[in-house]
Scaffold this active site. Structure first.
Site, short mmCIF file in Angstrom:
data_model
loop_
_atom_site.label_atom_id
_atom_site.label_comp_id
_atom_site.label_asym_id
_atom_site.label_seq_id
_atom_site.Cartn_x
_atom_site.Cartn_y
_atom_site.Cartn_z
CG PHE A 249 -3.72 -6.03 -0.26
CD1 PHE A 249 -2.17 -6.46 -1.40
CD2 PHE A 249 -2.99 -6.13 0.48
CE1 PHE A 249 -1.73 -6.45 -1.23
CE2 PHE A 249 -1.69 -5.78 0.92
CZ PHE A 249 -1.27 -5.79 0.54
NE ARG B 22 -2.04 -1.92 3.38
CZ ARG B 22 -2.17 -2.52 4.71
NH1 ARG B 22 -3.41 -1.91 4.82
NH2 ARG B 22 -1.39 -2.10 5.52
CG HIS C 18 4.25 -23.92 12.99
ND1 HIS C 18 4.04 -24.26 11.67
CD2 HIS C 18 4.77 -22.58 12.99
CE1 HIS C 18 4.31 -22.53 11.00
NE2 HIS C 18 4.74 -21.90 12.05
C1 BG6 Z 1 5.77 -18.95 12.49
C2 BG6 Z 1 5.06 -18.06 13.72
O1 BG6 Z 1 4.81 -19.35 12.07
O2 BG6 Z 1 6.82 -19.74 12.98
C3 BG6 Z 1 5.54 -17.33 14.79
O3 BG6 Z 1 4.03 -17.02 12.96
C4 BG6 Z 1 7.24 -17.59 15.33
O4 BG6 Z 1 5.28 -16.59 15.99
C5 BG6 Z 1 7.69 -18.62 14.06
O5 BG6 Z 1 7.61 -17.15 15.87
C6 BG6 Z 1 8.72 -19.45 14.26
O6 BG6 Z 1 9.52 -19.88 13.31
P1 BG6 Z 1 11.06 -20.69 12.86
O7 BG6 Z 1 11.03 -20.61 11.84
O8 BG6 Z 1 11.50 -19.36 12.88
O9 BG6 Z 1 11.17 -21.13 14.54
#
Ligand code: BG6
Length: 475
Positions: A93, A51, A251
């Site tokens: 967007f 933006r 994750h």
């Molecule tokens: C991201 C999250 O997906 O993963 C974050 O949004 C987090 O909050 C990060 O800190 C951690 O990723 P990595 O690869 O640094 O372990």
């Protein structure tokens, strides 16, 4: 540094949300590293869509500042060449006209490349923009490949995909209306981490594990993602998500899927995505009461971070105990735990085997238990805790760790985002989430989110050990 020339077709990489946190921390660096390894097409352009009222030169200066802070001395000499490939596109967007102008810019680049180039659209905006971006791309026709076998169009979407099961389904419906399955790449960068991929390699190539990889031999499995960092300037976005949506729905559940899945017929492509989805679809919360198997907390001082809603009840820590309702795992607790501003940064999966008191040592009434830990980061590796004889005159045993560090030589090590982008250029969806995985994950997470407000929100001190502070609830 750079390898021989590759034969990738001309491509344009479009980042929607080009000034955001993800771009600063991961994306620019990942693209730059692919560039210097010569893993990007020789005819390559990066279109930064955002933006801010900037022109190409201003975005290049922004990108230069970021890269110079992240790259090594040796890499610095390649930065200017990389920046030459960047174009800036200013727009909104939720505004169709911005996408029509984007189309014009892409056609202009196509003319320079003298070909209808591949287009890779990366949605790095806050998730609430995904729907309008996809709709606008559809209206303008940005979702359409050039035709024939050249000039594909692909879309890369960051997690979390939706806020709950209903919004994820709605988003999925729009996505499927606008794109074919093979065009869609939904990211969970944890799947692309080397040490996460090692879980499958380790499990399925060390055959002695399979007969004991079940409820008969395993007492519980603890999956942790602890971070020392706080929300690090991501106030508005984080406050809207909370830890469970930010990393729990994706994750942590993906780590669980890899540790718990049945052996798939292959470790690539759809079979692997199906195996992950299958195990996730069997998730259920353990029989105990909600308060015993779900804990949420917030660090003290969170409320004073920038862009946090007044009296926010967003959790920065959670711990959820669940089970997998199938023959292999029934009754085994899986503990998922994650938080920000904790005393240590550690991502690991620890498998606790069932222990027992050995009859042969009359004086030692300890439960002799073995554990196997996958250390995702830091100190990447695997550690097996075993009992051995303690040197000395008496016959006593003590626990010892058998371990190895999982380190890759400099030239073969890469960041998960490099792998994500690399695979997307080659159209390999193995390490991306399928709709079925997302649906299964939300089916498990949504009921927890719905009853969040009925649970106490504990407070913890920034930087102190969570187990010391919430002993009663998290042990
Ligand atoms: C991201 C999250 O997906 O993963 C974050 O949004 C987090 O909050 C990060 O800190 C951690 O990723 P990595 O690869 O640094 O372990």
């Amino acid at each position: 540094m750079a390898s021989e020339k590759n034969n990738l077709d001309p491509s344009i990489f479009i980042i929607c949300g080009a000034t955001g946190d993800l771009v600063r921390r991961k994306l620019l660096l990942a693209l730059f590293r692919l560039f210097i390894r010569n893993e990007l097409p020789n005819k390559f352009a990066l279109v930064a869509f955002s933006r801010r009222e900037w022109v190409d030169e201003e975005y290049r200066a922004f990108a230069r500042d970021i890269l110079l802070k992240l790259v090594t001395e040796e890499e610095k000499k390649y930065v200017s060449k990389f920046l030459n490939a960047i174009y800036y596109h200013r727009g909104h967007f939720d505004d169709q006209k911005s996408f029509a102008r984007l189309q014009d810019l892409l056609l202009r680049i196509d003319r320079i490349f003298e070909v209808c180039a591949n287009k890779l659209f990366y949605l790095a905006t806050p998730p609430n923009y995904y729907m309008s971006i996809i709709e606008n791309m559809d209206v303008i026709g940005l979702n359409l490949p050039c035709g024939g076998d050249k000039g594909w169009a692909r879309i890369l979407i960051e997690k979390p995909f939706g806020r709950d099961i209903d919004s994820a389904r709605k988003l999925d419906k729009q996505l499927k209306k606008s794109f074919q399955e093979e065009q869609i790449f939904i990211i969970d960068h944890y799947l692309a981490k080397e040490t996460i991929q090692n879980i499958l390699a380790f499990r399925f190539s060390n055959h002695f594990l399979e007969p004991i990889w079940n409820k008969d031999a395993i007492e519980k499995i603890h999956i942790k993602m602890l971070e020392k960092d706080d929300i690090a300037g991501r106030g508005a976005l984080y406050d809207d998500l909370g830890a469970l949506r930010d990393v729990g729905q994706n994750h942590l559940l993906q780590m669980l899927a890899l540790i718990a899945m049945d052996e798939p017929e292959g470790l690539k492509g759809e079979v692997l995505r199906i195996a992950r989805a299958q195990v996730l679809s069997k998730l259920k919360r353990s029989e105990k009461k909600l308060k015993e198997n779900v804990v949420r907390a917030q660090y003290r001082g969170y409320q004073n971070e920038q862009n946090i809603k007044l009296n926010s009840t967003t959790e920065t820590y959670f711990r959820v105990t669940c089970e997998i309702n199938n023959k292999r795992w029934s009754g085994v607790p899986f503990i998922l735990e994650s938080g920000k501003a904790l005393s240590e940064s550690r991502v690991s999966i620890k498998v606790y085997f069932k222990g027992k008191i050995c009859r042969c040592y009359e004086v030692d009434h300890r439960v002799h238990q073995n554990t196997l830990e996958f250390r995702i980061q830091p100190n990447e590796g695997v550690a097996l805790e075993l009992w051995t004889k303690k040197p000395g005159l008496r016959f006593e045993v003590m626990p010892r760790i058998l371990s190895f560090m999982y380190t890759a030589p400099e030239e073969t090590s890469f960041d998960a985002y490099e792998k994500v982008l690399y695979d997307c250029f080659f159209g390999d969806q193995t390490l991306f989430q399928s709709t079925d995985e997302i649906e299964a994950a939300w089916k498990f997470i949504t009921p927890i989110l719905k009853c969040w407000h009925t649970l106490p929100l504990y407070q913890y001190e920034k930087g102190a050990s969570i187990t010391d502070q919430l002993t009663e609830y998290v042990n």
